[in-house]
Design an enzyme around this catalytic site. Structure first.
Site, mmCIF file in Angstrom:
data_model
loop_
_atom_site.group_PDB
_atom_site.id
_atom_site.type_symbol
_atom_site.label_atom_id
_atom_site.label_comp_id
_atom_site.label_asym_id
_atom_site.label_seq_id
_atom_site.Cartn_x
_atom_site.Cartn_y
_atom_site.Cartn_z
ATOM 1 N N LYS A 202 22.012 89.777 -29.271
ATOM 2 C CA LYS A 202 21.886 89.559 -27.835
ATOM 3 C C LYS A 202 21.832 88.061 -27.528
ATOM 4 O O LYS A 202 22.537 87.561 -26.674
ATOM 5 C CB LYS A 202 20.615 90.264 -27.350
ATOM 6 N N GLU B 182 18.138 85.167 -38.796
ATOM 7 C CA GLU B 182 18.694 86.049 -39.837
ATOM 8 C C GLU B 182 20.176 86.319 -39.574
ATOM 9 O O GLU B 182 21.019 86.226 -40.469
ATOM 10 C CB GLU B 182 17.945 87.389 -39.860
ATOM 11 N N GLY C 182 16.377 94.786 -26.600
ATOM 12 C CA GLY C 182 16.993 94.974 -27.919
ATOM 13 C C GLY C 182 16.825 96.386 -28.445
ATOM 14 O O GLY C 182 17.783 97.038 -28.888
ATOM 15 N N ARG C 183 15.597 96.904 -28.386
ATOM 16 C CA ARG C 183 15.336 98.228 -28.974
ATOM 17 C C ARG C 183 15.822 99.368 -28.080
ATOM 18 O O ARG C 183 15.659 100.531 -28.435
ATOM 19 C CB ARG C 183 13.856 98.368 -29.313
ATOM 20 N N GLU D 12 7.029 98.391 -31.231
ATOM 21 C CA GLU D 12 7.293 97.116 -30.563
ATOM 22 C C GLU D 12 7.060 97.287 -29.057
ATOM 23 O O GLU D 12 6.751 96.336 -28.359
ATOM 24 C CB GLU D 12 8.730 96.643 -30.843
ATOM 25 N N HIS E 148 6.927 116.745 -50.834
ATOM 26 C CA HIS E 148 6.600 116.519 -52.243
ATOM 27 C C HIS E 148 6.004 115.140 -52.443
ATOM 28 O O HIS E 148 6.004 114.610 -53.545
ATOM 29 C CB HIS E 148 7.858 116.697 -53.098
ATOM 30 N N LYS F 79 7.738 83.789 -36.195
ATOM 31 C CA LYS F 79 9.062 83.135 -36.183
ATOM 32 C C LYS F 79 8.907 81.627 -36.124
ATOM 33 O O LYS F 79 9.576 80.890 -36.847
ATOM 34 C CB LYS F 79 9.830 83.565 -34.916
HETATM 35 C C1 G6Q Z 1 13.944 94.306 -29.679
HETATM 36 C C2 G6Q Z 1 13.635 92.959 -30.068
HETATM 37 C C3 G6Q Z 1 14.238 92.490 -31.370
HETATM 38 C C4 G6Q Z 1 15.675 92.011 -31.275
HETATM 39 C C5 G6Q Z 1 16.007 91.241 -32.544
HETATM 40 C C6 G6Q Z 1 17.433 90.757 -32.565
HETATM 41 O O1 G6Q Z 1 13.574 94.848 -28.675
HETATM 42 O O2 G6Q Z 1 13.903 92.121 -29.016
HETATM 43 O O3 G6Q Z 1 14.165 93.461 -32.389
HETATM 44 O O4 G6Q Z 1 16.541 93.079 -31.081
HETATM 45 O O5 G6Q Z 1 15.125 90.162 -32.682
HETATM 46 O O6 G6Q Z 1 17.684 89.913 -31.500
HETATM 47 P P1 G6Q Z 1 19.134 89.454 -31.159
HETATM 48 O O7 G6Q Z 1 19.931 90.643 -30.773
HETATM 49 O O8 G6Q Z 1 19.007 88.470 -30.040
HETATM 50 O O9 G6Q Z 1 19.704 88.812 -32.400
#
Ligand code: G6Q
Length: 551
Positions: A209, A215, A270-271, A356, A387, A512
């Protein structure tokens, strides 16, 4: 918007406290014995999902009071606020409109007076054309080869939904395409995901996003180097990289033509983004039509949530039951146990969605809460979990409410012994587990089996352990959409009762920021002055020393 009355001061809360004291000593054995209809009364059904919540430690008054709590918490107004684009994510000053991502063409959802639905469908249309061109082989790699490998690079919300959906819908996927997902900054993730892939046939989707996530940007740069190392020509990037992002400038700067970028918007968390362009890998795997079915399932659940009276409203019931256990029984975790191998990543996906969203200790107005909020969600597919950790659910000292997910039809029907099918055996375990949890086995029953007296206490199952059973027909894209949206909205219900902001995630920031600082110290060429605590200083020094020895 919402309710300014603190949770403990809402009248239903005090009534629930009193009521819980009366209900909690009762055993499910007695509740079932007292009401022969219980197993069909405490049920709800919508969109092909049958929810049996009878094996919960509740009676009719519990539900009545929980529904009153929902009303007193302003749930109705909050739902409308979300669906009509109010900026309910107050700490980030954003609307929360993932429901617009699955709104059918022609529906209108206004944000600041502008209908966002046409833009959603414009992107969906472009995604569809792109997916078709890759799947049909019209889109070729730099050397003219067909794309056979898709690697999604993303993390968190830009990874967990796509991975889960790919696994869940594998049955519907094009088996000529290999899909891989790289999320971890651990180089092993990239190396193992690409070691058997031919760069000339590989397409990377950089899903981010913000397009700034450490990462993802690190993995994307490594992917570009891997590709160019093999193909030797910078212009190859255009045929082997596409981006999913809201940040056009950063995408261009990375070297991806914005023509090959699929956008979304700041009002998609994001989620909550798996059915935005972040779902491009899903669409490539299953094709635009099946992706459309997935969205239709989401949308149907959105409508159900928005319009169904709370007493028959699946996300409302599920959300309220979670609040009931967390706040009136002191439970700290919630297990989700899918009896479908394709849903193996569903619990991992739910962990982010739920934890989250509702792992918050201050209210919307910044007050410290004086009650418990989001529980730990966890799980594994059945029957494997039986199990392993089920022992603790059955006989441990923790009370762990369980959601069992099952299907009446398998996508892979296989015969088994004695006229049964694999699926009969699988489903028998779903029903048997919830029965065992609820009713257990008394000492007298154990003795009656001829058990030696010293073993009796070990073989007693106290029972009275609550569960929901969600039974669906079969795992289709539509069914998956309904299921994910069910949990999305259940999270919303919980967040509304607890008056927390389910849509921010400030809790991930501190680590972070510190990691950035430590990364500089780990790789500094001259010995850095360390100003952390003595533990962190020593760990950094030890790592640097080990690195120097190795170099
Ligand atoms: C979700 C969070 C988080 C996000 C990641 C990736 O609700 O905001 O998990 O999706 O940190 O972020 P980017 O899509 O910006 O790389």
């Amino acid at each position: 918007m919402g309710n300014d009355v603190p949770l403990r001061n809402r009248t239903a809360w005090a009534q629930l406290e009193e009521h819980a004291a009366a209900v909690s000593p009762q055993h499910l054995r007695d509740l079932f014995a007292a009401d022969p209809e219980r197993g069909t009364t405490f049920t709800a059904e919508a969109l092909g999902i049958y929810l049996d919540y009878s094996k919960n430690r509740i009676d009719a008054d519990t539900i009545r009071l929980l529904l009153e709590l929902a009303e007193q918490s302003g749930l109705r107004e909050r739902i409308e606020a979300m669906f009509t684009g109010e900026r309910i994510n107050v700490t980030e000053d954003r609307a929360v409109l993932h429901v617009a991502l699955r709104a059918p063409k022609g529906e209108q959802i206004l944000l600041d007076g502008i209908d966002v639905v046409p833009a959603v469908h414009e992107v969906l249309g472009r995604m569809g054309e792109f997916a078709d061109s890759v799947r049909s082989g019209r889109w070729r790699g730099h050397t003219g080869e067909k794309i056979t490998n898709i690697v999604n690079i993303g993390i968190g919300g830009s990874d967990l939904g796509p991975v889960m959906a790919y696994e869940a819908l594998r049955h519907y996927s094009d088996r000529d395409l290999t899909l891989r997902f790289v999320s971890n900054v651990d180089g092993t993730d990239f190396v193992e995901a690409t070691r058997d892939l031919d760069p000339a046939q590989t397409l990377f989707i950089v899903s981010s996003k913000t397009f700034t996530t450490l990462e993802t940007m690190t993995n994307a740069a490594t992917a570009r180097a891997w590709l160019l190392d093999a193909l030797g020509d910078k212009s190859a990037v255009a045929k082997h990289f596409v981006a999913v992002s809201t940040n056009t400038d950063a995408v261009a700067e990375f070297g991806i033509d914005p023509m090959n970028m699929f956008g979304f918007w700041d009002w998609v968390g994001g989620r909550y983004s798996m059915d935005s362009a972040i779902g491009l890998s899903t669409m490539l795997a299953v094709g635009p039509d099946q992706f459309g079915e997935l969205l239709a399932g989401f949308h149907a659940m959105d409508e159900h949530f928005r319009t169904t009276p709370f007493g028959a409203n699946l996300p409302v019931l599920l959300g309220l039951l979670t609040v009931w256990y967390v706040d009136f029984f002191g439970t700290q975790t919630q297990a989700v146990l899918p009896y479908d191998q394709y849903l193996k990543r569903f619990p991992a996906y739910l962990q982010q969605l739920t934890m989250e969203s509702n792992g918050k200790h201050v209210t919307l107005s910044g007050e410290h809460v004086d009650y418990s909020t989001g529980p730990v969600y966890w799980g594994e597919p059945g029957t494997n979990g039986q199990h392993s950790f089920y022992q603790l659910i059955h006989q441990g000292t923790e009370l762990i409410p369980v959601d069992f997910l099952g299907f009446t039809h398998s996508l892979n029907p296989l015969p088994a012994a004695d006229g049964a099918t694999h699926h009969d055996l699988l489903t028998a375990n779903v029903f048997a587990q919830s029965e065992a949890l609820a009713f257990g086995k008394t000492a007298d029953e154990v003795r009656a089996e001829g058990t030696a007296e010293e073993l009796v206490p070990h073989r007693v199952f106290e029972g009275n352990r609550p569960s929901n059973t969600l039974l669906l027909d079969r795992l289709t894209p539509y069914a998956l959409g309904t299921l994910v949206a069910l949990y999305e909205h259940s999270v919303f219900v919980q967040g509304t009762i607890w008056s927390v902001n389910s849509f921010d995630q400030w809790g991930v920031e501190l680590g972070k920021v510190l990691a950035k600082k430590v990364a500089g110290e780990l790789s500094a060429t001259t010995e850095p002055a360390l100003h952390h605590d003595s533990s962190t200083n020593a760990l950094i020094s030890r790592y640097r020393t080990a690195r120097q020895q190795e170099d």
